[in-house]
Scaffold this motif. Sequence first.
Motif, PDB file in Angstrom:
ATOM      1  N   VAL A  33       0.857  -1.186   0.000  1.00 50.80           N
ATOM      2  CA  VAL A  33       0.000   0.000   0.000  1.00 50.80           C
ATOM      3  C   VAL A  33       0.891   1.234   0.000  1.00 50.80           C
ATOM      4  CG1 VAL A  33      -1.627   1.390   1.337  1.00 50.80           C
ATOM      5  CG2 VAL A  33      -1.974  -1.069   1.131  1.00 50.80           C
ATOM      6  N   HIS A  34       0.586   2.172  -0.880  1.00 52.65           N
ATOM      7  CA  HIS A  34       1.305   3.438  -0.948  1.00 52.65           C
ATOM      8  C   HIS A  34       0.297   4.576  -0.915  1.00 52.65           C
ATOM      9  CE1 HIS A  34       5.168   1.543  -2.127  1.00 52.65           C
ATOM     10  NE2 HIS A  34       4.372   0.663  -2.714  1.00 52.65           N
ATOM     11  N   TYR A  35       0.726   5.743  -0.440  1.00 50.90           N
ATOM     12  CA  TYR A  35      -0.132   6.920  -0.398  1.00 50.90           C
ATOM     13  C   TYR A  35       0.486   7.997  -1.275  1.00 50.90           C
ATOM     14  CZ  TYR A  35      -2.392   4.538   3.441  1.00 50.90           C
ATOM     15  OH  TYR A  35      -3.073   3.601   4.193  1.00 50.90           O
ATOM     16  N   LEU A  36      -0.259   8.425  -2.296  1.00 47.87           N
ATOM     17  CA  LEU A  36       0.231   9.404  -3.251  1.00 47.87           C
ATOM     18  C   LEU A  36      -0.673  10.628  -3.235  1.00 47.87           C
ATOM     19  CD1 LEU A  36       1.017   7.094  -6.310  1.00 47.87           C
ATOM     20  CD2 LEU A  36       2.491   7.668  -4.378  1.00 47.87           C
ATOM     21  N   GLY A 140      -6.173  12.900 -15.413  1.00 46.09           N
ATOM     22  CA  GLY A 140      -4.881  13.571 -15.369  1.00 46.09           C
ATOM     23  C   GLY A 140      -3.959  12.949 -14.347  1.00 46.09           C
ATOM     24  N   PHE A 141      -4.494  12.589 -13.186  1.00 42.66           N
ATOM     25  CA  PHE A 141      -3.696  11.915 -12.168  1.00 42.66           C
ATOM     26  C   PHE A 141      -3.147  10.591 -12.686  1.00 42.66           C
ATOM     27  CE2 PHE A 141      -3.982   8.609  -8.764  1.00 42.66           C
ATOM     28  CZ  PHE A 141      -2.796   8.932  -8.112  1.00 42.66           C
ATOM     29  N   ILE A 142      -3.988   9.810 -13.345  1.00 40.04           N
ATOM     30  CA  ILE A 142      -3.555   8.503 -13.842  1.00 40.04           C
ATOM     31  C   ILE A 142      -2.476   8.654 -14.901  1.00 40.04           C
ATOM     32  CG2 ILE A 142      -4.305   6.470 -15.138  1.00 40.04           C
ATOM     33  CD1 ILE A 142      -7.021   6.736 -13.715  1.00 40.04           C
ATOM     34  N   ARG A 143      -2.704   9.518 -15.879  1.00 39.35           N
ATOM     35  CA  ARG A 143      -1.790   9.647 -17.011  1.00 39.35           C
ATOM     36  C   ARG A 143      -0.479  10.343 -16.624  1.00 39.35           C
ATOM     37  NH1 ARG A 143      -3.778   9.369 -22.356  1.00 39.35           N
ATOM     38  NH2 ARG A 143      -2.384  11.081 -22.935  1.00 39.35           N
ATOM     39  N   GLU A 144      -0.564  11.388 -15.836  1.00 39.21           N
ATOM     40  CA  GLU A 144       0.599  12.248 -15.602  1.00 39.21           C
ATOM     41  C   GLU A 144       1.321  11.976 -14.290  1.00 39.21           C
ATOM     42  OE1 GLU A 144      -0.974  16.179 -15.915  1.00 39.21           O
ATOM     43  OE2 GLU A 144      -2.015  15.720 -17.821  1.00 39.21           O
ATOM     44  N   GLU A 145       0.661  11.300 -13.363  1.00 40.35           N
ATOM     45  CA  GLU A 145       1.274  11.080 -12.062  1.00 40.35           C
ATOM     46  C   GLU A 145       1.397   9.597 -11.711  1.00 40.35           C
ATOM     47  OE1 GLU A 145      -0.025  14.204  -9.052  1.00 40.35           O
ATOM     48  OE2 GLU A 145      -1.671  14.356 -10.504  1.00 40.35           O
ATOM     49  N   LEU A 146       0.268   8.869 -11.751  1.00 39.76           N
ATOM     50  CA  LEU A 146       0.285   7.477 -11.297  1.00 39.76           C
ATOM     51  C   LEU A 146       1.077   6.576 -12.236  1.00 39.76           C
ATOM     52  CD1 LEU A 146      -0.590   5.290  -9.337  1.00 39.76           C
ATOM     53  CD2 LEU A 146      -2.739   5.098 -10.631  1.00 39.76           C
ATOM     54  N   ARG A 151       5.741   3.023 -13.407  1.00 41.78           N
ATOM     55  CA  ARG A 151       6.854   2.635 -14.274  1.00 41.78           C
ATOM     56  C   ARG A 151       8.207   2.837 -13.589  1.00 41.78           C
ATOM     57  NH1 ARG A 151       3.451   5.070 -18.385  1.00 41.78           N
ATOM     58  NH2 ARG A 151       4.559   7.060 -18.181  1.00 41.78           N
ATOM     59  N   SER A 152       8.306   3.804 -12.703  1.00 39.73           N
ATOM     60  CA  SER A 152       9.581   4.066 -12.032  1.00 39.73           C
ATOM     61  C   SER A 152       9.823   3.151 -10.842  1.00 39.73           C
ATOM     62  CB  SER A 152       9.645   5.530 -11.578  1.00 39.73           C
ATOM     63  OG  SER A 152       8.737   5.780 -10.523  1.00 39.73           O
ATOM     64  N   HIS A 153       8.785   2.490 -10.343  1.00 39.89           N
ATOM     65  CA  HIS A 153       8.926   1.660  -9.152  1.00 39.89           C
ATOM     66  C   HIS A 153       8.843   0.161  -9.425  1.00 39.89           C
ATOM     67  CE1 HIS A 153       8.356   5.483  -7.073  1.00 39.89           C
ATOM     68  NE2 HIS A 153       8.673   4.884  -5.938  1.00 39.89           N
ATOM     69  N   PHE A 154       8.279  -0.224 -10.569  1.00 36.59           N
ATOM     70  CA  PHE A 154       8.076  -1.646 -10.829  1.00 36.59           C
ATOM     71  C   PHE A 154       8.451  -1.965 -12.272  1.00 36.59           C
ATOM     72  CE2 PHE A 154       4.907  -0.143  -7.766  1.00 36.59           C
ATOM     73  CZ  PHE A 154       5.236  -0.935  -6.664  1.00 36.59           C
ATOM     74  N   ARG A 155       8.836  -3.198 -12.498  1.00 41.57           N
ATOM     75  CA  ARG A 155       9.250  -3.641 -13.833  1.00 41.57           C
ATOM     76  C   ARG A 155       8.013  -4.010 -14.632  1.00 41.57           C
ATOM     77  NH1 ARG A 155      14.139  -7.578 -13.649  1.00 41.57           N
ATOM     78  NH2 ARG A 155      15.039  -5.668 -12.802  1.00 41.57           N
TER      79      ARG A 155
END
Length: 282
Positions: A33-36, A140-146, A151-155
């Motif tokens: 679980v992560h909080y963004l 916008g959150f999904i495309r630009e942030e999530l 992609r930066s945290h998981f393969r």
Amino acid sequence: MEEGRSRPLAGLSNRDNDRSLDNDRSLLADGEVHYLRSKSVGDEFKIFVGHCGNPSGAPVPVLYLGDANGMFCGAVEIIRMMQLSGHLPSMLVVGLGYRVGALHEAIAQRTRDFTPSSDPVFGRISPEQSAMGGAAHLLGFIREELMPWVRSHFRVDPDDSVFFGHSMGGLFGTYVLLSEPTTFRGYGIGSPSLWWDGDLTFRLEADYARDHVDLPASVHFGVGEYEDHEGRHWEVARLPAEETIEGRPSLHRHGCRHATPGRLARGSPVPKSQNEQRGSSR
């Protein structure tokens, strides 16, 4: 986007799935679980992450799931059961949720984020859900942030993602499909709330169809046979007395004909076979 405190459902040793897991105290194995904090939405999201397979360490597809506060654990375990028989490949499941407990505690937030407009009729019936029309901000959150965060945290395979949403989550999925269809490679849309704001969704489809020949996505709609106007009346007829108009006098003041606030504006958008593969807006 700011990343808040994260709590693993089962601890990860690093971000590339080379994990040393201890699931002894976890309700769901191999989960996090992560909080963004989202700049686009102006709120914090609880992001559920489930690792489903991937013994080879190769990049995997991503399933983005709405209503994670209520659907995440069940979805992950169903996927894992189907993987046992080889029916599904390895994947990462990313659930969009909120810093609350169960799904019923997130009703106001999901109404705010999943709906593409304000619906005055719904607002009169459910005044406690007055925040509406935030679908563009959630997209916008999904495309630009999530997605960049995932992609930066998981393969993962950046070109292979699917969204699944049900009810208002299905309304949001349909909105994305008709506004930014390449956001996801595929869409699973279950019982979408196409009654929202009259014929808004059908107008969005007509606008898209005027300028496009096809939809660049694989789409699966699932709709129950009785999810039409007649079915809603049949449903209301079977409600307990306290849930009908006679049992809720306040509904009379809003001019409601029955206790169910929504209905499909033009009946079911798909045949009564309950589901159909579609790749075209026409």
